[in-house]
Write a protein that holds these residues in place. Structure first.
Motif, PDB file in Angstrom:
ATOM      1  N   GLN A 158       0.873  -1.170   0.000  1.00 53.99           N
ATOM      2  CA  GLN A 158       0.000   0.000   0.000  1.00 53.99           C
ATOM      3  C   GLN A 158       0.911   1.220   0.000  1.00 53.99           C
ATOM      4  O   GLN A 158       1.720   1.408   0.910  1.00 53.99           O
ATOM      5  CB  GLN A 158      -0.944  -0.038   1.194  1.00 53.99           C
ATOM      6  CG  GLN A 158      -1.935  -1.187   1.056  1.00 53.99           C
ATOM      7  CD  GLN A 158      -2.976  -1.210   2.146  1.00 53.99           C
ATOM      8  OE1 GLN A 158      -3.057  -2.151   2.921  1.00 53.99           O
ATOM      9  NE2 GLN A 158      -3.794  -0.171   2.209  1.00 53.99           N
TER      10      GLN A 158
ATOM     11  N   THR B 158      -3.843   1.815   4.919  1.00 56.18           N
ATOM     12  CA  THR B 158      -3.859   3.250   4.626  1.00 56.18           C
ATOM     13  C   THR B 158      -4.923   3.902   5.489  1.00 56.18           C
ATOM     14  O   THR B 158      -6.087   3.489   5.442  1.00 56.18           O
ATOM     15  CB  THR B 158      -4.171   3.522   3.145  1.00 56.18           C
ATOM     16  OG1 THR B 158      -3.167   2.960   2.322  1.00 56.18           O
ATOM     17  CG2 THR B 158      -4.262   5.030   2.890  1.00 56.18           C
ATOM     18  N   GLN B 159      -4.494   4.877   6.264  1.00 56.13           N
ATOM     19  CA  GLN B 159      -5.427   5.610   7.121  1.00 56.13           C
ATOM     20  C   GLN B 159      -6.020   6.750   6.296  1.00 56.13           C
ATOM     21  O   GLN B 159      -5.289   7.624   5.824  1.00 56.13           O
ATOM     22  CB  GLN B 159      -4.693   6.155   8.333  1.00 56.13           C
ATOM     23  CG  GLN B 159      -5.600   6.746   9.401  1.00 56.13           C
ATOM     24  CD  GLN B 159      -6.373   5.683  10.157  1.00 56.13           C
ATOM     25  OE1 GLN B 159      -5.838   4.650  10.513  1.00 56.13           O
ATOM     26  NE2 GLN B 159      -7.640   5.942  10.394  1.00 56.13           N
TER      27      GLN B 159
ATOM     28  N   CYS C 152      -2.700   0.469  -4.256  1.00 52.99           N
ATOM     29  CA  CYS C 152      -2.235  -0.855  -3.853  1.00 52.99           C
ATOM     30  C   CYS C 152      -1.577  -1.537  -5.041  1.00 52.99           C
ATOM     31  O   CYS C 152      -2.174  -1.646  -6.114  1.00 52.99           O
ATOM     32  CB  CYS C 152      -3.393  -1.699  -3.346  1.00 52.99           C
ATOM     33  SG  CYS C 152      -2.954  -3.426  -3.009  1.00 52.99           S
TER      34      CYS C 152
ATOM     35  N   HIS D 255      -6.054  -0.422  -7.246  1.00 51.66           N
ATOM     36  CA  HIS D 255      -6.330   0.817  -6.520  1.00 51.66           C
ATOM     37  C   HIS D 255      -7.811   0.948  -6.182  1.00 51.66           C
ATOM     38  O   HIS D 255      -8.678   0.597  -6.989  1.00 51.66           O
ATOM     39  CB  HIS D 255      -5.902   2.024  -7.338  1.00 51.66           C
ATOM     40  CG  HIS D 255      -4.443   2.028  -7.696  1.00 51.66           C
ATOM     41  ND1 HIS D 255      -3.476   1.369  -6.953  1.00 51.66           N
ATOM     42  CD2 HIS D 255      -3.790   2.613  -8.728  1.00 51.66           C
ATOM     43  CE1 HIS D 255      -2.296   1.549  -7.504  1.00 51.66           C
ATOM     44  NE2 HIS D 255      -2.447   2.297  -8.581  1.00 51.66           N
TER      45      HIS D 255
ATOM     46  N   ASP E 202       0.578   4.426   0.277  1.00 46.03           N
ATOM     47  CA  ASP E 202       0.404   5.566   1.167  1.00 46.03           C
ATOM     48  C   ASP E 202      -0.055   5.092   2.533  1.00 46.03           C
ATOM     49  O   ASP E 202      -1.048   4.371   2.618  1.00 46.03           O
ATOM     50  CB  ASP E 202      -0.631   6.547   0.606  1.00 46.03           C
ATOM     51  CG  ASP E 202      -0.307   6.957  -0.813  1.00 46.03           C
ATOM     52  OD1 ASP E 202      -1.041   6.535  -1.732  1.00 46.03           O
ATOM     53  OD2 ASP E 202       0.676   7.684  -0.983  1.00 46.03           O
ATOM     54  N   SER E 203       0.628   5.485   3.574  1.00 49.96           N
ATOM     55  CA  SER E 203       0.183   5.094   4.916  1.00 49.96           C
ATOM     56  C   SER E 203      -0.942   6.002   5.414  1.00 49.96           C
ATOM     57  O   SER E 203      -1.758   5.583   6.231  1.00 49.96           O
ATOM     58  CB  SER E 203       1.348   5.127   5.893  1.00 49.96           C
ATOM     59  OG  SER E 203       1.923   6.419   5.939  1.00 49.96           O
ATOM     60  N   HIS E 204      -0.970   7.245   4.919  1.00 45.51           N
ATOM     61  CA  HIS E 204      -2.014   8.196   5.297  1.00 45.51           C
ATOM     62  C   HIS E 204      -2.461   8.957   4.050  1.00 45.51           C
ATOM     63  O   HIS E 204      -1.628   9.367   3.235  1.00 45.51           O
ATOM     64  CB  HIS E 204      -1.510   9.198   6.344  1.00 45.51           C
ATOM     65  CG  HIS E 204      -1.202   8.575   7.663  1.00 45.51           C
ATOM     66  ND1 HIS E 204      -0.008   7.948   7.933  1.00 45.51           N
ATOM     67  CD2 HIS E 204      -1.950   8.479   8.803  1.00 45.51           C
ATOM     68  CE1 HIS E 204      -0.027   7.497   9.176  1.00 45.51           C
ATOM     69  NE2 HIS E 204      -1.185   7.800   9.724  1.00 45.51           N
ATOM     70  N   VAL E 205      -3.778   9.132   3.924  1.00 46.40           N
ATOM     71  CA  VAL E 205      -4.349   9.951   2.865  1.00 46.40           C
ATOM     72  C   VAL E 205      -5.375  10.872   3.503  1.00 46.40           C
ATOM     73  O   VAL E 205      -6.199  10.422   4.310  1.00 46.40           O
ATOM     74  CB  VAL E 205      -5.015   9.078   1.780  1.00 46.40           C
ATOM     75  CG1 VAL E 205      -5.829   9.930   0.818  1.00 46.40           C
ATOM     76  CG2 VAL E 205      -3.970   8.272   1.025  1.00 46.40           C
TER      77      VAL E 205
ATOM     78  N   LEU F 213      -6.914   5.283  -3.057  1.00 45.10           N
ATOM     79  CA  LEU F 213      -6.002   4.549  -2.186  1.00 45.10           C
ATOM     80  C   LEU F 213      -5.289   3.520  -3.065  1.00 45.10           C
ATOM     81  O   LEU F 213      -5.923   2.686  -3.698  1.00 45.10           O
ATOM     82  CB  LEU F 213      -6.763   3.850  -1.052  1.00 45.10           C
ATOM     83  CG  LEU F 213      -7.657   4.736  -0.184  1.00 45.10           C
ATOM     84  CD1 LEU F 213      -8.284   3.926   0.939  1.00 45.10           C
ATOM     85  CD2 LEU F 213      -6.909   5.920   0.365  1.00 45.10           C
TER      86      LEU F 213
ATOM     87  N   GLU G  76      -9.415   2.927   8.425  1.00 45.92           N
ATOM     88  CA  GLU G  76      -8.207   2.334   7.880  1.00 45.92           C
ATOM     89  C   GLU G  76      -8.608   1.293   6.839  1.00 45.92           C
ATOM     90  O   GLU G  76      -9.557   0.529   7.048  1.00 45.92           O
ATOM     91  CB  GLU G  76      -7.368   1.673   8.964  1.00 45.92           C
ATOM     92  CG  GLU G  76      -6.022   1.159   8.455  1.00 45.92           C
ATOM     93  CD  GLU G  76      -4.910   1.308   9.469  1.00 45.92           C
ATOM     94  OE1 GLU G  76      -5.221   1.297  10.669  1.00 45.92           O
ATOM     95  OE2 GLU G  76      -3.747   1.418   9.045  1.00 45.92           O
TER      96      GLU G  76
END
Lengths: 113, 114
Positions: free
Chosen positions: B6, B108-109, B23, B75, B8-11, B21, B88
């Protein structure tokens, strides 16, 4: 139809203590799983079972034991709790069909001090 | 071996704007791919899954994902974010063989702001 239930919801253990996390399902699924989720990480598979009497190790089995005497129940045993076992534990089930969805319980939050 | 990344850990998005998001997956065979959502202090809920049928998969709550083999991507998108989408999200790939085992991405948060 409760789906997948887990008890307890939260527990604090002292180092060296033991406990059993309970998981029960009423979906008549043969496959059952135990995962742990650590902060900022995805879920890691601890143990799984493809039917009563059959269990196998997952990715992170050390420090845990399981048994599966019935279709409905899949308890996870911690024998000597360690701080590294502080985590959130999820039980899941799946039908006996390839590539099928897994259904998750609400989780047990465990803190080992 | 199967794995998912993934990207991005945060969006963070504003309410009413699109959600993306990302993937990417790695698999030695034709995989099944899933997106699960986890709201705070809750268990995981299936959003959608791809199992080698249509490459554009529609899920619950207006989410969809497109399987692109050439890009090894899956994605997750939504045209318009809602405050209730804050959670999440996990991209997940299935294992071959018995047991229906899964490998999870790191998550991804998603934050949704007014």
């Amino acid at each position: 139809n409760a789906g997948v239930t887990q008890t307890p919801k939260f527990r604090i253990l002292k180092i060296g203590q033991s406990m059993t996390l309970q998981c029960t399902q009423d979906m008549n699924h043969n496959y059952m799983y135990w995962y742990r989720q650590d902060p900022g990480m995805g879920l890691k598979l601890i143990y799984y079972s493809v039917g009563a009497g059959i269990t196998d190790k997952g990715e992170v089995p050390n420090g845990y034991n399981v048994s599966r005497s019935t279709t409905e129940d899949f308890p996870l045993r911690l024998e000597l709790a360690a701080p590294s076992q502080t985590s959130v534990y999820f039980c899941a089930t799946s039908p006996t069909v390839a590539r099928e969805t897994q259904y998750f319980g609400p989780g047990t939050r465990l803190l080992v001090l | 071996a199967q794995s998912v990344t993934q990207l991005d850990s945060h969006v963070s998005v504003s309410e009413g704007t699109p959600v993306l998001l990302r993937c990417n997956y790695s698999s030695s065979y034709s995989p099944s791919l899933f997106w699960y959502v986890q709201h705070p202090n809750k268990g995981l809920q299936l959003l959608l899954k791809y199992t080698s049928a249509a490459t554009l998969v529609k899920g619950i709550n207006g989410f969809e994902a497109e399987f692109k083999k050439s890009e090894t991507s899956f994605h997750l998108t939504k045209p318009s974010a809602h405050m209730s989408d804050a959670a999440e999200y996990f991209c997940v790939v299935s294992h071959p063989g018995g047991g229906n085992k899964l490998t999870f991405g790191t998550g991804t948060q998603l934050k949704v702001e007014l």
